[in-house]
Enzyme design. Structure first.
Site, mmCIF file in Angstrom:
data_model
loop_
_atom_site.group_PDB
_atom_site.id
_atom_site.type_symbol
_atom_site.label_atom_id
_atom_site.label_comp_id
_atom_site.label_asym_id
_atom_site.label_seq_id
_atom_site.Cartn_x
_atom_site.Cartn_y
_atom_site.Cartn_z
ATOM 1 N N GLY A 17 23.154 36.942 49.993
ATOM 2 C CA GLY A 17 21.995 37.514 50.672
ATOM 3 C C GLY A 17 21.631 36.750 51.940
ATOM 4 O O GLY A 17 21.426 37.359 53.007
ATOM 5 N N THR A 92 24.788 38.154 39.181
ATOM 6 C CA THR A 92 25.230 38.988 38.060
ATOM 7 C C THR A 92 26.190 38.159 37.201
ATOM 8 O O THR A 92 27.385 38.441 37.161
ATOM 9 C CB THR A 92 25.956 40.240 38.585
ATOM 10 O OG1 THR A 92 26.927 39.816 39.582
ATOM 11 C CG2 THR A 92 25.008 41.227 39.228
ATOM 12 N N ASN A 224 39.109 40.825 44.079
ATOM 13 C CA ASN A 224 39.060 39.462 43.550
ATOM 14 C C ASN A 224 40.150 39.220 42.512
ATOM 15 O O ASN A 224 40.743 38.140 42.457
ATOM 16 C CB ASN A 224 37.682 39.163 42.961
ATOM 17 C CG ASN A 224 36.719 38.662 44.027
ATOM 18 O OD1 ASN A 224 37.106 38.470 45.184
ATOM 19 N ND2 ASN A 224 35.474 38.449 43.656
ATOM 20 N N PHE A 226 43.121 40.601 42.420
ATOM 21 C CA PHE A 226 44.413 40.443 43.111
ATOM 22 C C PHE A 226 44.512 39.058 43.761
ATOM 23 O O PHE A 226 45.550 38.426 43.714
ATOM 24 C CB PHE A 226 44.583 41.523 44.200
ATOM 25 C CG PHE A 226 45.165 42.813 43.693
ATOM 26 C CD1 PHE A 226 44.757 43.370 42.491
ATOM 27 C CD2 PHE A 226 46.123 43.488 44.437
ATOM 28 C CE1 PHE A 226 45.286 44.572 42.037
ATOM 29 C CE2 PHE A 226 46.666 44.687 43.987
ATOM 30 C CZ PHE A 226 46.250 45.240 42.791
ATOM 31 N N CYS A 276 32.867 33.474 41.324
ATOM 32 C CA CYS A 276 33.207 34.887 41.163
ATOM 33 C C CYS A 276 34.556 35.227 40.555
ATOM 34 O O CYS A 276 34.643 36.187 39.785
ATOM 35 C CB CYS A 276 33.056 35.598 42.492
ATOM 36 S SG CYS A 276 31.317 35.668 42.973
#
Ligand code: NAD
Ligand code: UGA
Length: 463
Positions: A17, A92, A224, A226, A276
């Protein structure tokens, strides 16, 4: 420009953000950008001289636009009320309990935000899902948004973010692509176009890809997966190189020169980290499983498994090479961030390697130019290191030479550029002998170090 007077709001002032909105403000002077967060500490930091995240080039952009057309605030409702486009960029994380624990992504923050928008908004909004989410999350968010008592029709679109930490500003300035997915209706197309107009202030139109909602959501997870798969693939080959006499860097170069394969993301390492990759692959795995695609799920799950094995293999090699014991030995750990040019420690391979060495009784002296002590401790605890082992066996130092003093080994865990420029004669002179170096990033001049007297272990090299 086309968007003059537009009010853009972003809910969630984190790694995504903050930089993303700073870039929009920097490129669209006639648009007002307000970034809000429930964390007062986070917002206070964005409004101070010390921004909450370290990202090369970010300070200049924020300082240039802050309080002109870029604002940071904790007044979420006030911002929602006046926003035309509302980005949702909340975290998340992987669920830690309940259905899908350890794999499924927790999207409760996204739903909470949608509920709040539905409650507060008095005019139609374009809500942009920027967080990385499971496919069809836009459907749930859309339904929550539609269930408002005022009968207002909001639009939900998906625009996942592809920036990488450490290069966020470069990536935002010149994105390889911007992805925008929307509902296949006239209102959906119009909403997508509104966001296209914003990005067109600085991105060539051909780099802006528009799709349906579900392709957009899924493409983020797949991108992500890959990328991480390439790292796991080359890391699996590093194990084979070590026993066969091939050199993983030579193999990566020879293979990557084929333009169909490409040279990027083939650097063997102690393991990928970051908030992530693991989370998003597990998200994909869970998604496949929930559709009954167990073999597809297992295929992708191996990308994560291979990464866990790589960290373990590296840590075991350290112990094995050091005569099968590191008990009470001092080990200098250079680098703790999950990659260079960031202070971020989330899911860093360093914490697993440290846990392994702590359990073997080693004393660790850790140096990292950007990582904060509190972040390091939090990450070690998250990686299930014992609190008393952290307190008793780890010291954090501000200087590499202090870390190396009386150490039996130097272990490189992050590819900070400054590690290549160290005075290794000086390091050698203050270490115990034999002086070991374990290069978990293959960044040092191994032949040169051997000449100085070091015992060097490098990933994917048979020496
Ligand atoms: P982050 O943890 O740095 O920031 C998230 C922020 O959202 C926090 O400051 C938190 O306080 C705030 N927040 C949570 N719930 C809120 C609520 N209800 N109202 C207001 N604020 C709330 O997370 P991040 O790294 O910026 O990631 C955000 C999303 O973007 C994730 O889905 C992530 O997968 C994705 N993503 C991250 C990166 C990256 O490089 N970090 C890159 C691409 C995509
Ligand atoms: C990654 C993706 O590159 C971004 O496109 C994406 O937006 C982001 O995840 C996200 O969704 O959060 P990031 O995790 O910031 O970005 O950093 P990367 O540069 O991708 O590195 C991830 C990990 O892989 C690091 O630990 C890095 O050291 C490791 N890596 C990377 C290797 O070990 N070898 C390589 O060749 C490349």
């Amino acid at each position: 420009g086309k968007c003059a007077g537009l009010q853009i709001v972003c809910i969630g002032a984190g790694y995504v953000g903050g930089p993303t909105m700073a870039m929009i403000a920097y490129k669209c002077h006639d648009v007002t950008v307000t970034v809000v967060d429930i964390s007062e500490k986070q917002i206070a930091a964005w409004n101070s001289d010390t921004l909450p995240i370290y990202e090369p080039g970010l300070d200049d952009i924020v300082k240039e636009r802050r309080n002109k057309n870029l604002f940071f605030s904790t007044d979420v409702d006030g911002a929602v009320e006046k926003g035309d486009i509302i980005f949702v960029s909340v975290n998340t994380p992987t669920k830690t309990s309940g259905i899908g624990a350890g794999r499924a992504a927790n999207i409760s923050n996204c739903e909470l935000v949608a509920r709040n928008i539905a409650k507060v908004a008095t005019s139609p909004k374009i809500v942009v899902e920027k967080s990385t989410v499971p496919v069809r999350t836009a459907e749930s968010m859309g339904r929550v948004l539609a269930a408002n008592e005022k009968g207002i029709k909001h639009q939900i679109i998906s625009s996942p973010e592809f920036l990488a930490e450490g290069t966020a500003i470069e990536d935002l300035l010149e994105p390889s692509r911007v992805l925008i997915g929307g509902e296949q209706t006239p209102e959906g197309h119009a909403a997508v176009q509104k966001l296209v107009d914003v990005y067109e202030y600085w991105c060539p139109r051909e780099r802006i890809i528009t799709t349906n909602l579900w392709s957009s959501e899924l493409s983020k997870l797949v991108a992500n997966a890959f990328l991480a798969q390439r790292v796991s693939s080359i890391n699996s080959i590093s194990a084979l190189c070590e026993v066969s006499g091939a050199d993983v860097d030579e193999v990566a170069r020879a293979v990557g020169t084929d333009y169909r394969i490409g040279k990027h993301f083939l650097k063997s390492s102690v393991g990928f980290g970051g908030s992530c990759f693991k989370k998003d692959i597990l998200n994909l795995v869970y998604l496949c499983e929930s559709f009954g695609l167990h073999d597809v799920a297992e295929y992708w799950n191996w990308v994560v498994k291979m990464n866990e094995l790589q960290k373990e293999r590296f840590a075991k090699t350290i112990v094995k090479r050091m005569f099968n014991t590191v008990t009470r030995k001092k080990i200098a750990v250079l680098g703790f961030a999950f990659k260079a040019d960031t202070g971020d420690t989330r899911e860093t391979a360093a914490s697993d390697v440290c846990r392994f060495l702590l359990e073997e009784g080693a004393r660790l002296s850790v140096y990292d130019p950007k990582v904060l002590a509190e972040d390091m401790e939090r990450e070690l605890l998250y990686a299930k290191c014992e609190k008393d082992q952290i307190d008793q066996q780890i010291t954090r130092v501000e200087d590499v030479y202090a870390a190396a003093k009386d150490a039996h080994a130097v272990v490189i865990l992050t590819e900070w550029k400054e590690f290549k420029e160290l005075d290794f004669d000086k390091i050698y002179s203050v270490m115990e002998k034999p002086a070991f170096i374990f290069d978990g990033r293959n960044i040092l001049d191994h032949a040169g170090l051997r000449e100085k007297g070091f015992e060097v272990f490098a990933l994917g090299k048979n020496k």
